[in-house]
Design a protein around this motif. Structure first.
Motif, short mmCIF file in Angstrom:
data_model
loop_
_atom_site.label_atom_id
_atom_site.label_comp_id
_atom_site.label_asym_id
_atom_site.label_seq_id
_atom_site.Cartn_x
_atom_site.Cartn_y
_atom_site.Cartn_z
N PRO A 33 9.00 -2.21 1.79
CA PRO A 33 7.41 -2.30 1.44
C PRO A 33 6.67 -1.58 2.33
O PRO A 33 5.42 -1.43 2.27
CB PRO A 33 7.48 -3.89 1.74
N GLU A 34 7.00 -0.91 3.40
CA GLU A 34 6.09 -0.07 4.20
C GLU A 34 5.98 1.18 3.91
O GLU A 34 5.14 1.96 4.53
CB GLU A 34 6.65 -0.06 5.71
N ILE B 24 -2.81 5.59 -10.55
CA ILE B 24 -2.75 5.41 -8.96
C ILE B 24 -3.76 6.48 -8.10
O ILE B 24 -3.52 7.45 -8.05
CB ILE B 24 -1.23 5.48 -8.42
N SER B 25 -4.84 5.71 -7.42
CA SER B 25 -5.47 6.74 -6.78
C SER B 25 -5.04 7.32 -5.67
O SER B 25 -3.95 6.85 -5.39
CB SER B 25 -6.72 6.02 -6.07
N SER B 26 -5.49 8.65 -5.16
CA SER B 26 -4.81 9.28 -3.97
C SER B 26 -4.88 8.48 -2.74
O SER B 26 -3.97 8.29 -1.86
CB SER B 26 -5.49 10.51 -3.67
N LYS B 27 -5.99 7.35 -2.52
CA LYS B 27 -6.01 6.65 -1.57
C LYS B 27 -4.69 5.56 -1.43
O LYS B 27 -4.06 5.32 -0.48
CB LYS B 27 -7.21 5.69 -1.52
N ILE C 168 3.30 0.29 0.23
CA ILE C 168 3.45 -0.21 -1.17
C ILE C 168 3.13 -1.81 -0.85
O ILE C 168 2.62 -2.40 -1.71
CB ILE C 168 4.54 0.01 -1.94
N GLY C 169 3.63 -2.48 0.10
CA GLY C 169 3.56 -3.91 0.23
C GLY C 169 2.00 -4.42 0.46
O GLY C 169 1.78 -5.53 0.16
N THR C 170 1.23 -3.35 0.65
CA THR C 170 -0.46 -3.93 0.94
C THR C 170 -1.04 -3.89 -0.33
O THR C 170 -2.21 -4.11 -0.57
CB THR C 170 -1.03 -3.06 1.88
N LEU C 171 -0.34 -3.09 -1.49
CA LEU C 171 -1.07 -3.06 -2.84
C LEU C 171 -1.10 -4.25 -3.40
O LEU C 171 -0.17 -4.97 -3.51
CB LEU C 171 -0.56 -1.63 -3.57
N SER C 172 -2.16 -4.35 -4.40
CA SER C 172 -2.07 -5.46 -5.39
C SER C 172 -0.84 -5.24 -6.48
O SER C 172 -0.34 -4.25 -6.44
CB SER C 172 -3.48 -5.33 -6.18
N LYS D 156 1.83 -0.27 -11.38
CA LYS D 156 1.82 0.99 -11.92
C LYS D 156 2.64 1.95 -11.28
O LYS D 156 3.22 3.12 -11.97
CB LYS D 156 0.43 1.67 -11.44
N VAL D 157 3.16 1.73 -9.82
CA VAL D 157 4.10 2.55 -9.36
C VAL D 157 5.41 2.38 -9.91
O VAL D 157 6.19 3.47 -10.20
CB VAL D 157 4.27 2.26 -7.97
N LYS D 158 5.79 1.22 -10.37
CA LYS D 158 6.94 0.87 -11.09
C LYS D 158 6.99 1.58 -12.57
O LYS D 158 8.24 2.35 -12.70
CB LYS D 158 7.11 -0.56 -11.26
N MET D 159 5.95 1.49 -13.04
CA MET D 159 6.03 2.28 -14.34
C MET D 159 6.05 3.97 -14.10
O MET D 159 6.83 4.41 -14.87
CB MET D 159 4.51 2.16 -14.90
N CYS D 160 5.49 4.32 -12.90
CA CYS D 160 5.58 5.84 -12.71
C CYS D 160 7.18 6.17 -12.49
O CYS D 160 7.74 7.01 -13.08
CB CYS D 160 4.75 5.81 -11.55
#
Length: 196
Positions: free
Chosen positions: A83-84, A112-115, A121-125, A131-135
């Motif tokens: 997750p880090e 997914i924004s560049s930020k 990933i563990g800190t994202l909503s 969205k990352v999974k979909m990507c």
């Protein structure tokens, strides 16, 4: 051509962990078909998907995917081994031959924004993680997508993007969903699973 060939045949299938939660499941899916499975919460739809992808053994009956099928699976729970790591690192690890510029481009295309692409990933909503999974999924060469309630953590924009991705996806889709507004426009078939 892959259309009209049977991609999946399910016959008198029973699924569960210690005892069948669902039994006598029967359906078949043709190549390129978009199929949604609905049913009450906790009825065993996730268990059915986990059986189909081979994560748990079936209890009775059988199912068979055609030899032409390559499965892509999107699970409901977000469990990241590390997750880090950032989305950029995750995609780069999955596709080591891809240059960073292309990794960023793909993430941006998935909303997914560049930020966010540089945050662990563990800190994202939940929505951003989805969205990352979909990507990752859109980069995977697969012709049969199996998705377990993919809209659960998504905001309206992400849902729209997913809807577009699924309706234009050339392959077969088997999706568990309870959200009719999400699949109404593009699903060709709805299989309602009920306790027998």
């Amino acid at each position: 051509s892959l259309t009209n060939t049977e991609h999946l045949l399910v016959k008198q299938l029973a699924v569960g962990y210690h005892y069948p939660v669902l039994s006598n499941i029967e359906f078949s899916i043709k190549g390129g078909q978009k199929v949604v499975i609905t049913g009450f919460n906790g009825i065993g739809k996730s268990t059915l998907l986990k059986t189909l992808i081979g994560e748990i053994p079936s209890m009775q009956g059988h199912f068979k995917f055609s030899d032409q099928v390559t499965i892509g699976y999107f699970e409901q729970d977000f469990e990241w081994k590390e997750p880090e790591l950032t989305p950029i690192q995750i995609v780069a690890n999955a596709y080591p031959n891809m240059v960073t510029k292309d990794v960023r481009k793909h993430l941006a295309r998935c909303g997914i924004s560049s930020k966010h692409a540089m945050q662990s990933i563990g800190t994202l909503s939940g929505g951003e993680q989805a969205k990352v999974k979909m990507c990752l999924l859109t980069l995977t060469p697969c012709n049969f997508l199996i998705m377990d309630e993919p809209t659960n953590h998504l905001d309206v924009q992400a849902k729209e993007a997913l809807k577009t991705a699924l309706s234009t996806f050339a392959g077969t889709v088997l999706l568990v969903s309870h959200e009719e507004a999400f699949y109404r426009d593009w699903a060709q078939r709805v299989v309602s699973i009920e306790k027998k």
